[in-house]
Design a protein around this motif. Sequence first.
Motif, mmCIF file in Angstrom:
data_model
loop_
_atom_site.group_PDB
_atom_site.id
_atom_site.type_symbol
_atom_site.label_atom_id
_atom_site.label_comp_id
_atom_site.label_asym_id
_atom_site.label_seq_id
_atom_site.Cartn_x
_atom_site.Cartn_y
_atom_site.Cartn_z
ATOM 1 N N THR A 75 40.869 30.289 40.250
ATOM 2 C CA THR A 75 40.345 31.360 41.246
ATOM 3 C C THR A 75 39.944 32.659 40.511
ATOM 4 O OG1 THR A 75 42.889 31.167 41.924
ATOM 5 C CG2 THR A 75 42.629 33.041 42.213
ATOM 6 N N PHE A 76 40.016 33.105 39.377
ATOM 7 C CA PHE A 76 39.821 34.187 38.851
ATOM 8 C C PHE A 76 38.095 34.215 38.278
ATOM 9 C CE2 PHE A 76 43.973 34.877 36.683
ATOM 10 C CZ PHE A 76 44.104 35.956 37.247
ATOM 11 N N LEU A 77 37.347 32.609 38.918
ATOM 12 C CA LEU A 77 36.704 32.190 38.490
ATOM 13 C C LEU A 77 35.483 32.512 39.389
ATOM 14 C CD1 LEU A 77 36.226 29.340 35.723
ATOM 15 C CD2 LEU A 77 35.319 31.684 35.400
ATOM 16 N N ASP A 78 36.571 32.134 40.655
ATOM 17 C CA ASP A 78 35.200 32.267 41.959
ATOM 18 C C ASP A 78 35.664 33.811 42.530
ATOM 19 O OD1 ASP A 78 35.364 29.089 42.024
ATOM 20 O OD2 ASP A 78 37.175 28.587 42.956
ATOM 21 N N ASP A 79 36.589 34.552 42.179
ATOM 22 C CA ASP A 79 36.725 35.809 42.390
ATOM 23 C C ASP A 79 35.312 36.719 42.357
ATOM 24 O OD1 ASP A 79 37.377 38.292 43.946
ATOM 25 O OD2 ASP A 79 39.108 38.294 42.858
ATOM 26 N N PRO A 80 34.183 36.799 42.965
ATOM 27 C CA PRO A 80 33.415 37.609 42.840
ATOM 28 C C PRO A 80 33.675 39.174 42.456
ATOM 29 C CG PRO A 80 33.649 37.711 45.334
ATOM 30 C CD PRO A 80 34.852 36.924 44.087
ATOM 31 N N HIS A 81 34.780 39.560 42.293
ATOM 32 C CA HIS A 81 34.947 41.262 42.431
ATOM 33 C C HIS A 81 35.697 41.096 40.932
ATOM 34 C CE1 HIS A 81 35.820 40.953 46.621
ATOM 35 N NE2 HIS A 81 35.525 41.823 46.576
ATOM 36 N N ILE A 82 35.850 39.921 40.185
ATOM 37 C CA ILE A 82 36.120 39.643 38.783
ATOM 38 C C ILE A 82 34.760 39.869 38.017
ATOM 39 C CG2 ILE A 82 37.978 39.690 36.776
ATOM 40 C CD1 ILE A 82 39.391 38.193 39.646
ATOM 41 N N GLN A 83 34.522 40.534 37.303
ATOM 42 C CA GLN A 83 33.399 40.862 36.221
ATOM 43 C C GLN A 83 34.386 40.296 35.027
ATOM 44 O OE1 GLN A 83 30.427 42.009 36.999
ATOM 45 N NE2 GLN A 83 30.732 42.000 39.169
ATOM 46 N N LEU A 84 32.862 38.706 34.450
ATOM 47 C CA LEU A 84 33.433 38.089 33.626
ATOM 48 C C LEU A 84 32.532 38.144 32.281
ATOM 49 C CD1 LEU A 84 35.232 35.326 35.068
ATOM 50 C CD2 LEU A 84 36.768 37.107 33.798
ATOM 51 N N GLY A 85 32.700 38.515 31.757
ATOM 52 C CA GLY A 85 31.248 37.912 30.653
ATOM 53 C C GLY A 85 31.163 36.333 30.344
ATOM 54 N N ARG A 86 29.672 36.076 29.729
ATOM 55 C CA ARG A 86 29.219 35.592 29.848
ATOM 56 C C ARG A 86 30.303 34.063 28.648
ATOM 57 N NH1 ARG A 86 23.338 34.333 27.398
ATOM 58 N NH2 ARG A 86 24.269 34.675 25.532
ATOM 59 N N THR A 87 30.824 34.879 27.071
ATOM 60 C CA THR A 87 31.391 34.334 26.733
ATOM 61 C C THR A 87 32.873 33.689 27.133
ATOM 62 O OG1 THR A 87 30.614 35.385 24.517
ATOM 63 C CG2 THR A 87 32.874 34.335 24.306
ATOM 64 N N LYS A 88 33.890 34.830 27.716
ATOM 65 C CA LYS A 88 35.185 34.859 28.439
ATOM 66 C C LYS A 88 35.133 33.247 29.308
ATOM 67 C CE LYS A 88 38.734 37.883 30.087
ATOM 68 N NZ LYS A 88 38.858 39.050 29.787
ATOM 69 N N VAL A 89 33.784 33.383 30.239
ATOM 70 C CA VAL A 89 33.610 32.635 30.956
ATOM 71 C C VAL A 89 33.676 30.874 30.602
ATOM 72 C CG1 VAL A 89 32.370 31.585 33.278
ATOM 73 C CG2 VAL A 89 32.735 33.788 32.902
ATOM 74 N N SER A 90 32.293 31.312 29.407
ATOM 75 C CA SER A 90 33.087 30.136 29.107
ATOM 76 C C SER A 90 34.219 28.936 28.644
ATOM 77 C CB SER A 90 31.894 29.965 27.731
ATOM 78 O OG SER A 90 31.573 28.609 27.387
#
Length: 354
Positions: A75-90
């Motif tokens: 849900t967080f990964l799909d939310d365009p309003h939540i900015q996540l860094g590359r390491t965090k996403v991985s």
Amino acid sequence: MASYSVRKRVKKDGTPKYQTFIRVKESGKVVYTESRTFTKEKAAQSWGKKRVVEIEEQGYRETGSNVSLRDLIQTFLDDPHIQLGRTKVSVLKMLCDCDIGNLPITELKAQHVIEHCKNRKETGTKPQTINHDVSYLRWALKSAKPHLGYDVSDQCVVDAYPVLHDLTLIAKSERRSRRPTSKEIDKLKEGLKARESHRENKIPYIDILDFSILSCMRIGEVCAIRWEDVDEEQKAVLVRDRKDPRKKVGNHMLVPLLGGSWEILQRQPKTDERIFPVNSRSVTAGFQRVRNALGIEDLRYHDLRREGASRLFELGYTIDEVAQVTGHRNINTLWQIYTELFPRRLHDKSLNQK
């Protein structure tokens, strides 16, 4: 609107599992998720259809009781309003693929966190890397209530921390002190120059290497700066969205270009909106190939940033002045570099006070 999907997953022993995902969307945004795992695909399909009907007729409860960690993270990964860094996403995607991702977030306990870390260690993962798992797991749980209204907390991670430290399953990242020697830099330039001569090459390796050291910029920042952000009067450039652990976007900083970095910038051809219109990963890949071929050990491209800061200290710049170039919000890192370079200065001050 409620919907479901079934995903087949194969365990390490080859046993197939079928996971049913339920999602409820309102105005195009996911507002509720839950999942359940079955051994038979037919059962998974049947339960999915049943739950969709129940939700359409009775609604859903935002308690998080049926929401798995995998669903929460997705849900967080799909939310365009939540900015996540590359390491965090991985790391978050990796958590989705681990056994802990199958557990409902309301049932997570310290033992589950500890077990996850033990499993990661058995695969050869370092404690510093596992520490990222735990940190981002805690972030996801802490964010569940304010973002989605789920009745869940990060207490399971808090309770696990003492044991994780006692078992050395997690550890802070080791501070690096590696600086390239002048001979290593000369060799690197020779190797990169040969790489530049290849017909298909379009990367000005030497200029980027020198610019990286003199400007103290990260390679991603070097390859992102644009001509429109150059301040001719102040001989500076605006670095957009500079890395800051507390804020992911909007960290624009005007950075003075000292030494020969201004001259390097000025001689670049204006064929693109970017000053160095190349992929940062291609630059680091070329650097690594040359480094490996030369047999230079334990040197990373990011170490050039430390080299640049060290040179500024050696030229007499103060910590505050160096921070204006490097962009450090917390000067503790720069203070450590300074004290490693000039440990005797503290002793000299002590002697002068006697």
